[in-house]
Design a protein around this motif. Structure first.
Motif, PDB file in Angstrom:
ATOM      1  N   LEU A 212       1.716   2.963   2.751  1.00  0.00           N
ATOM      2  CA  LEU A 212       2.132   1.974   4.116  1.00  0.00           C
ATOM      3  C   LEU A 212       1.973   2.646   5.315  1.00  0.00           C
ATOM      4  O   LEU A 212       2.511   3.794   5.729  1.00  0.00           O
ATOM      5  N   THR A 213       1.191   1.859   6.208  1.00  0.00           N
ATOM      6  CA  THR A 213       0.956   2.514   7.486  1.00  0.00           C
ATOM      7  C   THR A 213       1.381   1.482   8.731  1.00  0.00           C
ATOM      8  O   THR A 213       1.372   0.167   8.193  1.00  0.00           O
ATOM      9  N   TRP A 214       1.507   1.722   9.857  1.00  0.00           N
ATOM     10  CA  TRP A 214       1.849   0.748  10.854  1.00  0.00           C
ATOM     11  C   TRP A 214       0.658  -0.287  11.175  1.00  0.00           C
ATOM     12  O   TRP A 214       1.005  -1.215  11.618  1.00  0.00           O
ATOM     13  N   ALA A 215      -0.634   0.405  10.994  1.00  0.00           N
ATOM     14  CA  ALA A 215      -1.713  -0.410  11.090  1.00  0.00           C
ATOM     15  C   ALA A 215      -1.420  -1.657   9.986  1.00  0.00           C
ATOM     16  O   ALA A 215      -1.911  -2.888  10.372  1.00  0.00           O
ATOM     17  N   ASP A 216      -1.115  -1.418   9.045  1.00  0.00           N
ATOM     18  CA  ASP A 216      -0.680  -2.442   7.836  1.00  0.00           C
ATOM     19  C   ASP A 216      -0.091  -3.364   8.487  1.00  0.00           C
ATOM     20  O   ASP A 216      -0.004  -4.503   8.156  1.00  0.00           O
ATOM     21  N   LEU A 217       1.348  -2.982   9.079  1.00  0.00           N
ATOM     22  CA  LEU A 217       2.404  -4.034   9.487  1.00  0.00           C
ATOM     23  C   LEU A 217       1.803  -4.727  10.543  1.00  0.00           C
ATOM     24  O   LEU A 217       2.269  -5.830  10.968  1.00  0.00           O
ATOM     25  N   ALA A 218       0.990  -4.118  11.532  1.00  0.00           N
ATOM     26  CA  ALA A 218       0.334  -4.729  12.633  1.00  0.00           C
ATOM     27  C   ALA A 218      -0.333  -6.085  12.154  1.00  0.00           C
ATOM     28  O   ALA A 218      -0.707  -6.732  13.156  1.00  0.00           O
ATOM     29  N   GLN A 219      -0.869  -6.086  10.995  1.00  0.00           N
ATOM     30  CA  GLN A 219      -1.507  -7.352  10.597  1.00  0.00           C
ATOM     31  C   GLN A 219      -0.884  -8.334  10.339  1.00  0.00           C
ATOM     32  O   GLN A 219      -1.492  -9.488  10.160  1.00  0.00           O
ATOM     33  N   PHE A 220       0.516  -8.454  10.372  1.00  0.00           N
ATOM     34  CA  PHE A 220       1.235  -9.622   9.942  1.00  0.00           C
ATOM     35  C   PHE A 220       1.992 -10.037  11.187  1.00  0.00           C
ATOM     36  O   PHE A 220       2.315  -9.496  12.039  1.00  0.00           O
ATOM     37  N   PRO A 221       2.320 -11.412  11.183  1.00  0.00           N
ATOM     38  CA  PRO A 221       3.337 -11.719  12.262  1.00  0.00           C
ATOM     39  C   PRO A 221       4.531 -11.267  12.442  1.00  0.00           C
ATOM     40  O   PRO A 221       5.123 -10.957  11.377  1.00  0.00           O
ATOM     41  N   TRP A 222       5.291 -11.097  13.569  1.00  0.00           N
ATOM     42  CA  TRP A 222       6.550 -10.579  13.834  1.00  0.00           C
ATOM     43  C   TRP A 222       7.627 -11.500  14.434  1.00  0.00           C
ATOM     44  O   TRP A 222       6.976 -12.348  15.228  1.00  0.00           O
TER      45      TRP A 222
END
Length: 332
Positions: A212-222
């Protein structure tokens, strides 16, 4: 009588001669008393209701508002079907005038509390700490201080510090990593160190990725606290350090409960203190994503004014808070 209570119409007319109140004639002249009248007129929606609340006559109030508009050379109030409403310039003046009213109200409250022999402790805290750490500490402390009245106020960090300077709190429980130089006149003592984790619902797509990378997390709504809150600032620094554009979808909220429910019911992600969601994690409603970063740890401290050192009641409460914080925030 309240500090805000005004004189009757006779005194009003007598005092309207600008006896040093207001600003010099070469500048805009704003009589603080008239500003308070204006606030009441706007909030009551009519001169008659405002006059009754202020204990003056309606003609006197109307004359006072006419004089204020004349002094400023601008229209501040107008009559609408719904009652008295401010003009755009009146709205601007009102936004500042109500702060004068609030400051006077705060002075009244402090005068009453200082003169009354009551045993009251007023604490300011971050919303994330109020969800679990603080309630558990209060539950333990209450057995040893049954006669003390406790007031707990949740605010973001900057508002806690401002409230402390204004003597609204005896002390606050907040982060240490906020200023490069600690504000003059305040002292702090670190109580425990908590951890921020990225959370999602257990069946989220991200848990299926091998790495898992922060780039993966940035693809989703927060769902994120308002701009200026620590979690939001941490996340923005993380994605910036990774060279990743921030998520396009943000929901801003200061509520831990709102964030948790949104995580459970959708693909949203959130940075939350681990201690604030312990029960939800144990019951399998949300789960921490397997990604870490040094910035996701923060020191929680008691912060107080140098001129108002902690007394025995304060220190006892803080001891319980420190114990609970260390229990809940110890590394797994």
């Amino acid at each position: 009588m309240s500090i805000l209570a005004m004189q009757d119409s006779t005194n009003l007319e007598t005092n309207d001669s600008d006896q040093g109140v207001g600003i010099a004639t070469s500048r805009l002249s704003m009589d603080p008393r008239k500003l308070l009248y204006m606030v009441t007129a706007i909030e009551e929606g009519s001169f008659s209701k405002a006059a009754k609340k202020l204990a003056i006559s309606q003609p006197a109030l109307t004359k006072s508002m006419d004089r204020l508009e004349s002094d400023l050379g601008m229209k501040l109030l107008c009559r609408a079907p719904t009652g008295i409403v401010p003009t755009p310039l009146g709205e601007l003046v009102y936004s500042h005038a109500r702060h004068i009213r609030d400051e006077i109200g705060l002075a009244e409250m402090r005068l009453r509390s200082d003169s009354a022999p009551t045993n009251v402790v007023t604490i300011g805290t971050l919303p994330s700490l109020a969800s679990r750490v603080l309630p558990l500490a209060v539950a333990r402390w209450r057995e040893h201080a049954p006669d003390v009245m406790l007031r707990v106020v949740e605010r973001r960090q900057i508002d806690l510090l401002l409230g402390l300077f204004r003597r609204e709190f005896d002390f606050i429980i907040a982060r240490t990593e906020f200023f490069d130089i600690f504000p003059e006149g305040l002292k702090q003592r670190v109580l425990f160190r908590d951890r921020l984790c990225a959370f999602a619902r257990p069946n989220h797509y991200l848990f299926g990725l091998a790495e898992l990378t922060w780039a993966d997390l940035a693809q989703f709504p927060w769902v994120s606290p308002m701009v200026g809150w620590h979690q939001r600032a941490v996340f923005e620094k993380l994605v910036e350090a990774e060279g990743v554009p921030p998520p396009q979808q943000f929901i801003e909220s200061g509520s831990i409960e709102f964030a948790k429910t949104l995580l459970i019911e959708s693909n949203h992600l959130a940075l939350l203190p681990a201690h604030s969601v312990i029960a939800d994690v144990k019951e399998g409603r949300i789960k921490a994503l397997p990604i870490t970063f040094p910035a996701l740890k923060r020191n929680i401290a008691v912060i107080f004014r140098e001129t108002a050192p902690l007394n025995e009641v304060h220190r006892t409460f803080i001891t319980y808070l420190e114990t609970v914080g260390k229990e809940l925030c110890s590394d797994p």
